[in-house]
Motif scaffolding. Structure first.
Motif, PDB file in Angstrom:
ATOM      1  N   GLU A 107      81.901 -37.250  16.252  1.00 57.23           N
ATOM      2  CA  GLU A 107      82.742 -37.079  16.143  1.00 57.23           C
ATOM      3  C   GLU A 107      83.110 -37.711  15.248  1.00 57.23           C
ATOM      4  O   GLU A 107      83.267 -38.462  14.457  1.00 57.23           O
ATOM      5  CB  GLU A 107      84.211 -37.314  18.012  1.00 57.23           C
ATOM      6  CG  GLU A 107      84.173 -38.753  17.930  1.00 57.23           C
ATOM      7  CD  GLU A 107      84.936 -39.245  19.024  1.00 57.23           C
ATOM      8  OE1 GLU A 107      86.334 -39.476  18.930  1.00 57.23           O
ATOM      9  OE2 GLU A 107      84.435 -39.170  20.299  1.00 57.23           O
ATOM     10  N   THR A 108      84.716 -36.529  14.689  1.00 58.13           N
ATOM     11  CA  THR A 108      85.099 -37.282  13.100  1.00 58.13           C
ATOM     12  C   THR A 108      86.149 -37.862  13.712  1.00 58.13           C
ATOM     13  O   THR A 108      86.428 -37.967  14.753  1.00 58.13           O
ATOM     14  CB  THR A 108      85.563 -35.395  13.183  1.00 58.13           C
ATOM     15  OG1 THR A 108      84.636 -34.891  12.454  1.00 58.13           O
ATOM     16  CG2 THR A 108      86.476 -35.852  11.181  1.00 58.13           C
ATOM     17  N   LEU A 109      86.563 -39.078  12.565  1.00 57.64           N
ATOM     18  CA  LEU A 109      87.188 -40.421  12.925  1.00 57.64           C
ATOM     19  C   LEU A 109      88.130 -40.628  11.714  1.00 57.64           C
ATOM     20  O   LEU A 109      87.211 -40.158  10.759  1.00 57.64           O
ATOM     21  CB  LEU A 109      86.350 -41.444  13.498  1.00 57.64           C
ATOM     22  CG  LEU A 109      85.404 -41.361  15.595  1.00 57.64           C
ATOM     23  CD1 LEU A 109      84.491 -42.141  14.796  1.00 57.64           C
ATOM     24  CD2 LEU A 109      87.145 -41.329  16.252  1.00 57.64           C
ATOM     25  N   VAL A 110      88.647 -41.157  11.862  1.00 57.86           N
ATOM     26  CA  VAL A 110      89.443 -41.848  10.943  1.00 57.86           C
ATOM     27  C   VAL A 110      89.343 -42.829  10.735  1.00 57.86           C
ATOM     28  O   VAL A 110      89.947 -44.017  11.156  1.00 57.86           O
ATOM     29  CB  VAL A 110      91.293 -41.428  10.581  1.00 57.86           C
ATOM     30  CG1 VAL A 110      91.601 -41.982   8.972  1.00 57.86           C
ATOM     31  CG2 VAL A 110      91.060 -39.768  10.905  1.00 57.86           C
ATOM     32  N   LEU A 111      88.715 -44.142   9.521  1.00 52.46           N
ATOM     33  CA  LEU A 111      88.073 -44.909   9.481  1.00 52.46           C
ATOM     34  C   LEU A 111      88.963 -46.173   9.110  1.00 52.46           C
ATOM     35  O   LEU A 111      89.306 -46.790  10.720  1.00 52.46           O
ATOM     36  CB  LEU A 111      87.625 -45.009   8.380  1.00 52.46           C
ATOM     37  CG  LEU A 111      87.317 -46.642   7.806  1.00 52.46           C
ATOM     38  CD1 LEU A 111      85.677 -47.375   9.085  1.00 52.46           C
ATOM     39  CD2 LEU A 111      85.992 -46.744   6.833  1.00 52.46           C
TER      40      LEU A 111
END
Length: 115
Positions: free
Chosen positions: A14-18
C-alpha cells in the motif's frame, strides 16, 4: 518470498507517506525500526525540539536523511546544520551526536560490513 518478512512495522502493498509513520511527541524521541540485522538497520525517527542523542559511535556507516525540520549534527567534532531534504553520512566508528534545533524527522540507514 521469505518465510518471514524482512521489513517489519509497516504495512505491505500500500502507498504510505513516510513522515506520517512516526509522530512527534512533546519532550521525546520516537522511533520506528523497519529493518535491523547484522548488516543493515533502517529506522525512522521523530525528535521534539531540544531532544537529541548524545555522542556515540556506530559500527557501520550511518546515512541520515532529514525528512522534516532541522537538526544540528556533530560528526567527529565538526557541526553540520542539516535541513529538510538534506542528507549527511556519519562514518563508522567516528563519534557523532544529534540535537533538534527544531522538531525534525529523519530516516537513518546504518550499513555494516560483513564482520
Amino acid at each position: 518470498m521469505s518465510d518471514f518478512p524482512l521489513i517489519k512495522n509497516v504495512p505491505f502493498s500500500e502507498t504510505l507517506v513516510l513522515t506520517d509513520l512516526v509522530e512527534y511527541q512533546e519532550g521525546r524521541v520516537v522511533s520506528r525500526t523497519f529493518v535491523q540485522n547484522k548488516l543493515i538497520s533502517f529506522t525512522l525517527f521523530a525528535f521534539d525540539k531540544g531532544e537529541g542523542l548524545s555522542a556515540h559511535t556506530a559500527s557501520g556507516d550511518a546515512f541520515v536523511q532529514i525528512l522534516d525540520g532541522e537538526a544540528l549534527i556533530n560528526i567527529g567534532g565538526k557541526d553540520f546544520v542539516v535541513k529538510t531534504g538534506e542528507v549527511v553520512v556519519m562514518p563508522a566508528n567516528v563519534s557523532h551526536s544529534l540535537e533538534a534545533r527544531e522538531r525534525f524527522k529523519m530516516l537513518l540507514t546504518v550499513v555494516k560490513g560483513e564482520g
